[in-house]
Motif scaffolding. Sequence first.
Motif, PDB file in Angstrom:
ATOM      1  N   ALA A   1       0.833  -1.207   0.000  1.00 21.66           N
ATOM      2  CA  ALA A   1       0.000   0.000   0.000  1.00 21.66           C
ATOM      3  C   ALA A   1       0.871   1.262   0.000  1.00 21.66           C
ATOM      4  O   ALA A   1       0.565   2.238  -0.694  1.00 21.66           O
ATOM      5  N   HIS A   2       1.945   1.234   0.776  1.00 23.51           N
ATOM      6  CA  HIS A   2       2.831   2.399   0.828  1.00 23.51           C
ATOM      7  C   HIS A   2       3.551   2.575  -0.511  1.00 23.51           C
ATOM      8  O   HIS A   2       3.663   3.701  -1.028  1.00 23.51           O
ATOM      9  N   ALA A   3       4.029   1.479  -1.094  1.00 20.16           N
ATOM     10  CA  ALA A   3       4.678   1.554  -2.411  1.00 20.16           C
ATOM     11  C   ALA A   3       3.698   2.091  -3.446  1.00 20.16           C
ATOM     12  O   ALA A   3       4.063   2.930  -4.277  1.00 20.16           O
ATOM     13  N   ALA A   4       2.442   1.627  -3.396  1.00 16.98           N
ATOM     14  CA  ALA A   4       1.431   2.082  -4.357  1.00 16.98           C
ATOM     15  C   ALA A   4       1.185   3.584  -4.215  1.00 16.98           C
ATOM     16  O   ALA A   4       1.067   4.303  -5.222  1.00 16.98           O
ATOM     17  N   LYS A   5       1.129   4.070  -2.985  1.00 18.01           N
ATOM     18  CA  LYS A   5       0.925   5.507  -2.747  1.00 18.01           C
ATOM     19  C   LYS A   5       2.077   6.313  -3.351  1.00 18.01           C
ATOM     20  O   LYS A   5       1.853   7.316  -4.029  1.00 18.01           O
ATOM     21  N   LEU A   6       3.309   5.875  -3.113  1.00 19.04           N
ATOM     22  CA  LEU A   6       4.469   6.594  -3.621  1.00 19.04           C
ATOM     23  C   LEU A   6       4.523   6.551  -5.149  1.00 19.04           C
ATOM     24  O   LEU A   6       4.813   7.558  -5.794  1.00 19.04           O
ATOM     25  N   LEU A   7       4.214   5.401  -5.722  1.00 18.00           N
ATOM     26  CA  LEU A   7       4.220   5.275  -7.179  1.00 18.00           C
ATOM     27  C   LEU A   7       3.117   6.110  -7.820  1.00 18.00           C
ATOM     28  O   LEU A   7       3.294   6.639  -8.917  1.00 18.00           O
ATOM     29  N   ARG A   8       2.007   6.272  -7.122  1.00 15.52           N
ATOM     30  CA  ARG A   8       0.936   7.136  -7.625  1.00 15.52           C
ATOM     31  C   ARG A   8       1.423   8.584  -7.697  1.00 15.52           C
ATOM     32  O   ARG A   8       1.194   9.280  -8.681  1.00 15.52           O
ATOM     33  N   ILE A   9       2.139   9.035  -6.664  1.00 18.04           N
ATOM     34  CA  ILE A   9       2.700  10.392  -6.668  1.00 18.04           C
ATOM     35  C   ILE A   9       3.696  10.537  -7.816  1.00 18.04           C
ATOM     36  O   ILE A   9       3.674  11.525  -8.551  1.00 18.04           O
ATOM     37  N   LEU A  10       4.549   9.546  -7.980  1.00 16.86           N
ATOM     38  CA  LEU A  10       5.563   9.595  -9.037  1.00 16.86           C
ATOM     39  C   LEU A  10       4.932   9.552 -10.427  1.00 16.86           C
ATOM     40  O   LEU A  10       5.409  10.215 -11.353  1.00 16.86           O
ATOM     41  N   ARG A  11       3.840   8.802 -10.560  1.00 19.00           N
ATOM     42  CA  ARG A  11       3.140   8.741 -11.855  1.00 19.00           C
ATOM     43  C   ARG A  11       2.469  10.072 -12.157  1.00 19.00           C
ATOM     44  O   ARG A  11       2.594  10.610 -13.259  1.00 19.00           O
ATOM     45  N   ARG A  12       1.763  10.621 -11.180  1.00 25.10           N
ATOM     46  CA  ARG A  12       1.080  11.900 -11.383  1.00 25.10           C
ATOM     47  C   ARG A  12       2.058  13.040 -11.653  1.00 25.10           C
ATOM     48  O   ARG A  12       1.707  14.026 -12.303  1.00 25.10           O
ATOM     49  N   SER A  13       3.273  12.889 -11.165  1.00 25.99           N
ATOM     50  CA  SER A  13       4.300  13.909 -11.378  1.00 25.99           C
ATOM     51  C   SER A  13       5.086  13.689 -12.666  1.00 25.99           C
ATOM     52  O   SER A  13       5.974  14.476 -12.989  1.00 25.99           O
TER      53      SER A  13
END
Length: 162
Positions: free
Chosen positions: A40-52
């Motif tokens: 879940a934490h990895a998914a949250k971080l990857l979502r930020i990186l994808r949106r950026s």
Amino acid sequence: MKLSAQEEYGVRCLIQVAGNGGPSGVTIPDISKAEGISAAHAAKLLRILRRSGFVKSVRGKVGGYSLSRPAHKIVLGDVLDALGGRLFETNFCKSHVGTGKICKHSTDCSLRTLWHTVQAAVDQVLERTTLQDLLRPESEMIRWVPTLSFAISNGVTSRVEG
């Protein structure tokens, strides 16, 4: 001043994508296992990186995360800005006024000058460091960092290759 867990693990996740992403990319379970964080934490971080705009994702059984552009074009300063921001934000003084409406040192503050200087030095390093640089083994980074420091102290404006 210290990096947040979000910034640290976000950069680590990005390094995993850059170093392990094959044609179909690397999955959240693979990244979470490699970094010792929850999926879940990895998914949250990857979502930020994808949106950026640093990574792209492909859904499905053969999906995963891959870089959206080459690692040598991803600047660490931009990544950290997306994950959390700077060590010293320009509005820092406005949010640390004590009990007053404005800081008692708003017209003469040697500490503010120090924090601006520290931030400028950090910015110089982060603007010259790419994701490709972070894919180096630690033994190479140890040799590369003094070269980077020399370039910064001597006003070299282009990125240094070590």
